[in-house]
Design a protein around this motif. Structure first.
Motif, PDB file in Angstrom:
ATOM      1  N   ILE A 189       0.842  -1.206   0.000  1.00  0.00           N
ATOM      2  CA  ILE A 189       0.000   0.000   0.000  1.00  0.00           C
ATOM      3  C   ILE A 189       0.873   1.250   0.000  1.00  0.00           C
ATOM      4  CG2 ILE A 189      -1.592   1.349   1.384  1.00  0.00           C
ATOM      5  CD1 ILE A 189      -2.897  -1.179   2.281  1.00  0.00           C
ATOM      6  N   GLN A 190       1.915   1.222   0.826  1.00  0.00           N
ATOM      7  CA  GLN A 190       2.781   2.392   0.891  1.00  0.00           C
ATOM      8  C   GLN A 190       3.462   2.660  -0.452  1.00  0.00           C
ATOM      9  OE1 GLN A 190       4.737   1.280   4.358  1.00  0.00           O
ATOM     10  NE2 GLN A 190       3.519   2.631   5.660  1.00  0.00           N
ATOM     11  N   GLU A 191       3.819   1.569  -1.105  1.00  0.00           N
ATOM     12  CA  GLU A 191       4.454   1.744  -2.407  1.00  0.00           C
ATOM     13  C   GLU A 191       3.499   2.393  -3.407  1.00  0.00           C
ATOM     14  OE1 GLU A 191       6.314  -1.143  -5.673  1.00  0.00           O
ATOM     15  OE2 GLU A 191       6.625  -1.780  -3.596  1.00  0.00           O
ATOM     16  N   HIS A 192       2.241   1.906  -3.417  1.00  0.00           N
ATOM     17  CA  HIS A 192       1.239   2.492  -4.306  1.00  0.00           C
ATOM     18  C   HIS A 192       1.052   3.967  -3.975  1.00  0.00           C
ATOM     19  CE1 HIS A 192      -0.052  -0.887  -6.609  1.00  0.00           C
ATOM     20  NE2 HIS A 192      -0.299  -1.618  -5.556  1.00  0.00           N
ATOM     21  N   PHE A 193       1.042   4.263  -2.693  1.00  0.00           N
ATOM     22  CA  PHE A 193       0.823   5.642  -2.278  1.00  0.00           C
ATOM     23  C   PHE A 193       1.933   6.542  -2.808  1.00  0.00           C
ATOM     24  CE2 PHE A 193       1.448   9.041   0.902  1.00  0.00           C
ATOM     25  CZ  PHE A 193       0.278   9.726   0.661  1.00  0.00           C
ATOM     26  N   GLN A 194       3.143   6.000  -2.715  1.00  0.00           N
ATOM     27  CA  GLN A 194       4.274   6.778  -3.200  1.00  0.00           C
ATOM     28  C   GLN A 194       4.145   7.059  -4.698  1.00  0.00           C
ATOM     29  OE1 GLN A 194       7.769   4.866  -1.646  1.00  0.00           O
ATOM     30  NE2 GLN A 194       7.690   6.533  -0.143  1.00  0.00           N
ATOM     31  N   GLN A 195       3.708   5.994  -5.411  1.00  0.00           N
ATOM     32  CA  GLN A 195       3.535   6.137  -6.859  1.00  0.00           C
ATOM     33  C   GLN A 195       2.509   7.216  -7.163  1.00  0.00           C
ATOM     34  OE1 GLN A 195       4.885   4.475  -9.423  1.00  0.00           O
ATOM     35  NE2 GLN A 195       5.859   2.661  -8.566  1.00  0.00           N
ATOM     36  N   VAL A 196       1.395   7.213  -6.421  1.00  0.00           N
ATOM     37  CA  VAL A 196       0.360   8.228  -6.657  1.00  0.00           C
ATOM     38  C   VAL A 196       0.956   9.614  -6.463  1.00  0.00           C
ATOM     39  CG1 VAL A 196      -1.791   9.187  -5.810  1.00  0.00           C
ATOM     40  CG2 VAL A 196      -1.564   6.749  -6.023  1.00  0.00           C
ATOM     41  N   THR A 197       1.732   9.786  -5.388  1.00  0.00           N
ATOM     42  CA  THR A 197       2.307  11.111  -5.123  1.00  0.00           C
ATOM     43  C   THR A 197       3.245  11.532  -6.253  1.00  0.00           C
ATOM     44  OG1 THR A 197       2.778   9.919  -3.090  1.00  0.00           O
ATOM     45  CG2 THR A 197       2.761  12.300  -2.966  1.00  0.00           C
ATOM     46  N   THR A 198       4.086  10.584  -6.699  1.00  0.00           N
ATOM     47  CA  THR A 198       5.007  10.949  -7.788  1.00  0.00           C
ATOM     48  C   THR A 198       4.238  11.344  -9.034  1.00  0.00           C
ATOM     49  OG1 THR A 198       5.678   8.675  -7.322  1.00  0.00           O
ATOM     50  CG2 THR A 198       7.360  10.146  -8.170  1.00  0.00           C
ATOM     51  N   ILE A 199       3.207  10.564  -9.364  1.00  0.00           N
ATOM     52  CA  ILE A 199       2.444  10.865 -10.576  1.00  0.00           C
ATOM     53  C   ILE A 199       1.782  12.234 -10.467  1.00  0.00           C
ATOM     54  CG2 ILE A 199       0.449  10.179 -11.935  1.00  0.00           C
ATOM     55  CD1 ILE A 199       1.127   7.299 -11.281  1.00  0.00           C
ATOM     56  N   MET A 200       1.213  12.496  -9.284  1.00  0.00           N
ATOM     57  CA  MET A 200       0.536  13.769  -9.077  1.00  0.00           C
ATOM     58  C   MET A 200       1.500  14.943  -9.239  1.00  0.00           C
ATOM     59  SD  MET A 200      -2.525  13.376  -8.785  1.00  0.00           S
ATOM     60  CE  MET A 200      -4.009  12.906  -7.981  1.00  0.00           C
ATOM     61  N   GLU A 201       2.684  14.806  -8.633  1.00  0.00           N
ATOM     62  CA  GLU A 201       3.656  15.893  -8.706  1.00  0.00           C
ATOM     63  C   GLU A 201       4.081  16.139 -10.152  1.00  0.00           C
ATOM     64  OE1 GLU A 201       6.711  14.720  -6.063  1.00  0.00           O
ATOM     65  OE2 GLU A 201       5.573  15.326  -4.282  1.00  0.00           O
ATOM     66  N   LYS A 202       4.307  15.011 -10.851  1.00  0.00           N
ATOM     67  CA  LYS A 202       4.725  15.121 -12.237  1.00  0.00           C
ATOM     68  C   LYS A 202       3.643  15.820 -13.059  1.00  0.00           C
ATOM     69  CE  LYS A 202       5.624  11.765 -15.326  1.00  0.00           C
ATOM     70  NZ  LYS A 202       5.687  10.335 -15.549  1.00  0.00           N
ATOM     71  N   GLY A 203       2.402  15.440 -12.800  1.00  0.00           N
ATOM     72  CA  GLY A 203       1.285  16.031 -13.529  1.00  0.00           C
ATOM     73  C   GLY A 203       1.169  17.519 -13.279  1.00  0.00           C
ATOM     74  N   GLN A 204       1.403  17.900 -12.026  1.00  0.00           N
ATOM     75  CA  GLN A 204       1.280  19.319 -11.711  1.00  0.00           C
ATOM     76  C   GLN A 204       2.388  20.148 -12.355  1.00  0.00           C
ATOM     77  OE1 GLN A 204       0.881  19.089  -7.520  1.00  0.00           O
ATOM     78  NE2 GLN A 204      -1.337  19.099  -7.602  1.00  0.00           N
ATOM     79  N   GLU A 205       3.540  19.513 -12.528  1.00  0.00           N
ATOM     80  CA  GLU A 205       4.617  20.239 -13.198  1.00  0.00           C
ATOM     81  C   GLU A 205       4.296  20.449 -14.675  1.00  0.00           C
ATOM     82  OE1 GLU A 205       8.242  18.093 -12.558  1.00  0.00           O
ATOM     83  OE2 GLU A 205       8.031  18.343 -10.393  1.00  0.00           O
ATOM     84  N   GLU A 206       3.698  19.398 -15.276  1.00  0.00           N
ATOM     85  CA  GLU A 206       3.442  19.473 -16.710  1.00  0.00           C
ATOM     86  C   GLU A 206       2.354  20.476 -17.050  1.00  0.00           C
ATOM     87  OE1 GLU A 206       2.673  15.491 -17.988  1.00  0.00           O
ATOM     88  OE2 GLU A 206       4.741  14.860 -17.617  1.00  0.00           O
ATOM     89  N   ASN A 207       1.313  20.498 -16.244  1.00  0.00           N
ATOM     90  CA  ASN A 207       0.215  21.422 -16.530  1.00  0.00           C
ATOM     91  C   ASN A 207       0.500  22.750 -15.848  1.00  0.00           C
ATOM     92  OD1 ASN A 207      -0.812  19.195 -17.629  1.00  0.00           O
ATOM     93  ND2 ASN A 207      -2.813  19.308 -16.605  1.00  0.00           N
ATOM     94  N   GLU A 208       0.333  23.802 -16.605  1.00  0.00           N
ATOM     95  CA  GLU A 208       0.693  25.077 -15.995  1.00  0.00           C
ATOM     96  C   GLU A 208      -0.332  25.501 -14.928  1.00  0.00           C
ATOM     97  OE1 GLU A 208      -1.053  25.418 -19.961  1.00  0.00           O
ATOM     98  OE2 GLU A 208       0.742  24.400 -19.324  1.00  0.00           O
ATOM     99  N   ASP A 209      -1.598  25.130 -15.134  1.00  0.00           N
ATOM    100  CA  ASP A 209      -2.587  25.545 -14.112  1.00  0.00           C
ATOM    101  C   ASP A 209      -2.616  24.601 -12.909  1.00  0.00           C
ATOM    102  OD1 ASP A 209      -3.527  23.500 -15.577  1.00  0.00           O
ATOM    103  OD2 ASP A 209      -5.528  24.295 -15.915  1.00  0.00           O
TER     104      ASP A 209
END
Lengths: 197, 191
Positions: A35-55
């Protein structure tokens, strides 16, 4: 991955309906690590997504969103499996309280997680205080009686036991005519057996 | 919606179905061993457990293919003689899995087909359950799916309970957790 470890845990409860196995710390910790590993993955994906989208927003047509959903669902699935595991064990422990009385046998106690022991204690206390308030022993007469007295055969040397108002010596293989309500707990503990001659 | 803690429901959703990704999914490379960059590409075919597929279909990320245990060949076999097909080897949760797939609109003919299958097998199952010997597992039990096994056991147990009631056997029993075996006293009675 795929929640297979968690499913294995659930399968373990499913396999034997009546018995309680040793609490599976090993698998349990593995699932939590997953579960912790999945959680980490979600956080990484979210951060990456926020960097890519300007808004800074992630929309439902996003590729990142799809990945995050998959990990999120895996977390929920693992959580469900863990909760089901605990829930079914707790249910069985509750049933034991009704069958065996307030004191669990030592060998069962050894199989439990500390939190489960705590649960058994609190449940037993809650039930006892409720029965004291009502002034009825609810654990007797689970099967409706036909006769207030029954014949029982003793399966083990127990010694002197106070049955009713007099003490009786229960020697192995002796047969007694006793009050049903008193025999009931002893039978479910496996010390006596109902004698049907 | 089944109970959240329902063990059978949890295990049933662990069965795999084959799905096609309609959109790319980033960071989910563990699903597809053939992907190189930790992403699942659009159009890739991946076997997903039902619990994941179900949610992704609702979000229109994947499309579920009809599993092979419901294809035309199997259906013909089942229609020929429902009672003697080994459904368990095809899928241990045949009906429940089928019901979930009906919800996902995989195939409109699947629902009626499942009903017919159960109808065809039920009569035989009931006969066997009510006349089964009380000990041991008869040889047709491995052919039954999980749901049918539960039906069979329910039928057999109610027969058992009925016979016990007729014969007026002992009604109080020791707790099952203590095991069937009696603890023997090491000293014989006559000593």
């Amino acid at each position: 991955m795929f929640g297979r470890t968690a499913a294995q845990l659930v399968r373990e409860v499913n396999n034997d309906d009546q018995h309680i196995r040793r609490f599976n710390y090993d698998l349990f910790d593995k699932v939590i690590a997953e579960i912790q590993e999945h959680f980490q993955q979600v956080t990484t994906i979210m951060e990456k997504g926020q960097e890519e989208n300007e808004d800074g927003q992630i929309t439902s047509v996003d590729e990142n969103y799809n990945g995050a959903v998959i990990h999120h669902q895996s977390i929920l699935r693992n959580k469900r499996c863990l909760l089901a595991y605990m829930y079914h064990r707790a249910n069985r422990l509750q049933r034991l309280r009704w069958q065996l009385g307030a004191v669990l046998p030592e060998d069962v106690k050894g199989l439990l997680h500390p939190s489960e022991k705590e649960f058994v204690k609190s449940y037993s206390e809650a039930l006892s205080s409720y029965m004291t308030k009502l002034d009825i022993d609810l654990t007797v007469d689970i099967t409706p009686p036909k006769d207030p007295y029954i014949q029982v055969r003793v399966l083990d040397n127990i010694g002197e036991v106070l049955l009713g108002d007099q003490s009786t010596s229960l020697v192995r293989n002796s047969i007694h005519f006793v009050k049903r309500s008193e025999a009931e707990t002893l039978i479910s503990q496996g010390l006596l057996e109902e004698f049907t001659g | 919606m089944a109970n959240y803690y329902d063990i059978h429901d949890i295990l049933m959703q662990d069965e795999n179905v084959s799905t096609v990704f309609l959109h790319k999914a980033n960071g989910a490379g563990f699903l597809d061993p053939s992907s190189e960059d930790n992403n699942v590409a659009r159009g890739s075919v991946v076997d997903l457990p039902l619990w994941l597929a179900q949610d992704l279909v609702q979000r229109q990320i994947v499309h579920v293919k009809l599993p092979s245990c419901f294809n035309a060949r199997v259906r013909k076999e089942v229609q020929a003689d429902p009672a003697c097909i080994d459904l368990r080897s095809k899928c241990p949760f045949y009906y429940e899995m089928g019901c979930k797939l009906v919800e996902l609109n995989v195939d409109p003919t699947l629902g009626p087909y499942l009903l017919d299958t159960l109808r065809g097998r039920y009569k035989d199952l009931l006969c066997k359950a009510l006349t089964a010997t009380l000990t041991g597992n008869p040889k047709f039990v491995p052919l039954l799916t999980e749901e049918e096994t539960r039906l069979f056991e329910a039928g057999r147990d109610s027969m058992k309970a009925f016979k016990k009631w007729r014969l007026q056997g002992p009604r109080l029993e020791r707790a099952a957790i203590l095991g069937r075996k009696r603890t023997r006293d090491p000293t014989p009675i006559w000593s």
